[in-house]
Design a protein around this motif. Sequence first.
Motif, short mmCIF file in Angstrom:
data_model
loop_
_atom_site.label_atom_id
_atom_site.label_comp_id
_atom_site.label_asym_id
_atom_site.label_seq_id
_atom_site.Cartn_x
_atom_site.Cartn_y
_atom_site.Cartn_z
N LEU A 119 0.79 -1.23 0.00
CA LEU A 119 0.00 0.00 0.00
C LEU A 119 0.83 1.29 0.00
CD1 LEU A 119 -2.92 -1.08 2.34
CD2 LEU A 119 -3.04 -0.61 -0.10
N PRO A 120 1.84 1.43 0.86
CA PRO A 120 2.59 2.71 0.85
C PRO A 120 3.20 3.05 -0.50
CG PRO A 120 3.08 1.49 2.85
CD PRO A 120 2.31 0.56 1.96
N ARG A 151 -5.04 10.65 7.27
CA ARG A 151 -5.50 9.25 7.28
C ARG A 151 -6.57 9.03 6.22
NH1 ARG A 151 -9.90 6.84 10.58
NH2 ARG A 151 -9.59 4.59 10.72
N LEU A 152 -6.44 7.92 5.54
CA LEU A 152 -7.43 7.47 4.57
C LEU A 152 -7.77 6.03 4.91
CD1 LEU A 152 -8.96 8.19 1.90
CD2 LEU A 152 -7.01 7.23 0.67
N PHE A 153 -9.06 5.67 4.96
CA PHE A 153 -9.41 4.32 5.39
C PHE A 153 -10.67 3.85 4.70
CE2 PHE A 153 -12.07 6.95 7.96
CZ PHE A 153 -13.21 6.21 8.24
N ALA A 154 -10.87 2.54 4.74
CA ALA A 154 -12.09 1.92 4.25
C ALA A 154 -12.39 0.71 5.13
CB ALA A 154 -11.94 1.49 2.79
N LYS A 155 -13.64 0.52 5.44
CA LYS A 155 -14.06 -0.60 6.27
C LYS A 155 -14.11 -1.89 5.45
CE LYS A 155 -14.91 1.79 10.06
NZ LYS A 155 -14.13 1.59 11.31
N VAL A 156 -13.75 -2.99 6.11
CA VAL A 156 -13.90 -4.31 5.50
C VAL A 156 -15.23 -4.86 6.00
CG1 VAL A 156 -12.95 -6.63 5.26
CG2 VAL A 156 -11.41 -4.65 5.47
N VAL A 157 -16.20 -4.98 5.09
CA VAL A 157 -17.56 -5.35 5.47
C VAL A 157 -17.95 -6.64 4.75
CG1 VAL A 157 -19.98 -4.64 5.58
CG2 VAL A 157 -18.16 -2.94 5.82
N GLY A 158 -18.50 -7.59 5.49
CA GLY A 158 -18.97 -8.84 4.90
C GLY A 158 -20.00 -9.51 5.77
N ARG A 159 -21.01 -10.08 5.12
CA ARG A 159 -22.08 -10.78 5.82
C ARG A 159 -22.76 -9.87 6.85
NH1 ARG A 159 -20.04 -17.07 6.71
NH2 ARG A 159 -19.37 -17.41 4.54
N GLY A 160 -22.89 -8.61 6.47
CA GLY A 160 -23.61 -7.66 7.31
C GLY A 160 -22.87 -7.18 8.54
N ARG A 163 -15.74 -6.31 9.57
CA ARG A 163 -14.70 -7.27 9.94
C ARG A 163 -13.36 -6.61 10.25
NH1 ARG A 163 -16.14 -11.66 5.16
NH2 ARG A 163 -17.63 -12.89 6.39
N GLY A 164 -13.17 -5.43 9.76
CA GLY A 164 -11.89 -4.75 9.98
C GLY A 164 -11.82 -3.50 9.13
N GLU A 165 -10.62 -3.03 8.87
CA GLU A 165 -10.45 -1.85 8.04
C GLU A 165 -9.05 -1.81 7.44
OE1 GLU A 165 -11.24 1.60 10.36
OE2 GLU A 165 -9.52 1.33 11.69
N VAL A 166 -8.96 -1.06 6.36
CA VAL A 166 -7.68 -0.80 5.69
C VAL A 166 -7.37 0.67 5.87
CG1 VAL A 166 -6.44 -0.83 3.49
CG2 VAL A 166 -8.12 -2.63 4.00
N GLU A 167 -6.18 1.00 6.36
CA GLU A 167 -5.81 2.38 6.63
C GLU A 167 -4.46 2.71 5.98
OE1 GLU A 167 -6.82 3.42 11.08
OE2 GLU A 167 -6.02 1.37 10.94
N VAL A 168 -4.35 3.92 5.48
CA VAL A 168 -3.07 4.46 5.05
C VAL A 168 -2.89 5.83 5.69
CG1 VAL A 168 -2.92 3.17 2.89
CG2 VAL A 168 -4.08 5.38 2.92
N PHE A 169 -1.66 6.15 6.04
CA PHE A 169 -1.35 7.40 6.71
C PHE A 169 -0.19 8.10 6.01
CE2 PHE A 169 -2.98 4.53 9.94
CZ PHE A 169 -3.85 5.33 10.68
N LEU A 196 -8.57 3.09 -4.48
CA LEU A 196 -7.63 1.99 -4.23
C LEU A 196 -7.86 1.37 -2.86
CD1 LEU A 196 -5.03 0.35 -4.84
CD2 LEU A 196 -3.74 2.23 -3.80
N VAL A 197 -7.98 2.19 -1.82
CA VAL A 197 -8.17 1.68 -0.47
C VAL A 197 -9.51 0.93 -0.37
CG1 VAL A 197 -8.47 2.34 1.95
CG2 VAL A 197 -6.68 3.41 0.57
N VAL A 198 -10.54 1.47 -0.99
CA VAL A 198 -11.84 0.78 -1.00
C VAL A 198 -11.71 -0.55 -1.73
CG1 VAL A 198 -14.20 0.87 -1.89
CG2 VAL A 198 -13.20 2.88 -0.79
N GLY A 199 -10.99 -0.56 -2.85
CA GLY A 199 -10.80 -1.80 -3.60
C GLY A 199 -10.04 -2.84 -2.82
N VAL A 200 -9.03 -2.41 -2.08
CA VAL A 200 -8.26 -3.34 -1.24
C VAL A 200 -9.16 -3.92 -0.15
CG1 VAL A 200 -6.36 -3.55 0.39
CG2 VAL A 200 -6.05 -2.26 -1.73
#
Length: 227
Positions: A119-120, A151-160, A163-169, A196-200
């Motif tokens: 990611l970096p 900070r830029l981030f996107a949540k990892v969402v599944g099955r409602g 589950r986690g998140e992806v972050e870049v700083f 990109l972060v959402v796609g990851v």
Amino acid sequence: MEWVISTINDGELCNTGIEHAPHDSVWLNESVVMPFEIDEQNQGVLRLTTPKLDPSITTDVETYENLAQLLGVAISNRRAKAALMERVKELTCMYRIAHISAEPNVELDDMLQEMVELLPVALQYPNLATARITLGQDSFCSAGFEIGPHRLFAKVVGRGEIRGEVEVFYRETNSHSFDDVQLLMEDPFLGEEQHLVVGVARELNSIVEHKQAEEEKLQLQEQVRRS
């Protein structure tokens, strides 16, 4: 002779009481200020300071005006090339992540560590960037990880559920490099980097879904074998 290049906003160039050279240039004492267009949203000015420049000599000023316009074209082309290079980095990152997710017999933790290191280098200012992937209670950080002010981030969402998140700083720094100055002058993250972060995050959810499906399949096979 002094050359100064800077960007301007509409209407800021002309001031009352200064003499106008040919065309759109403005003459002030021993300086001539020449506007040039970069693109539809951006302009710049080129200031030439020299005691030998005579604003009454039209050919001289026209030569410098033409140079200013060529400079605008060069800057526009460089920006387009830079944008293309950023896009290539983002696509390369997604391709490598897809390749990692397709590797057989690789533990999920190892996959996530490989992914976060990609990611970096995919960002506009990789020397200032760090990244972190969080999945449940586990976190995976890029080398030299630091939490920065940007900070830029996107949540990892599944099955409602989340589950986690992806972050870049972009980490904070006290130096005065070009990258640091740019971060202060503009929005630090590009729109494409948000995508990109959402796609990851989406790819990460797909990996988790696949791993869970494999585990459920193995559990079902074990139940059938015992019955």
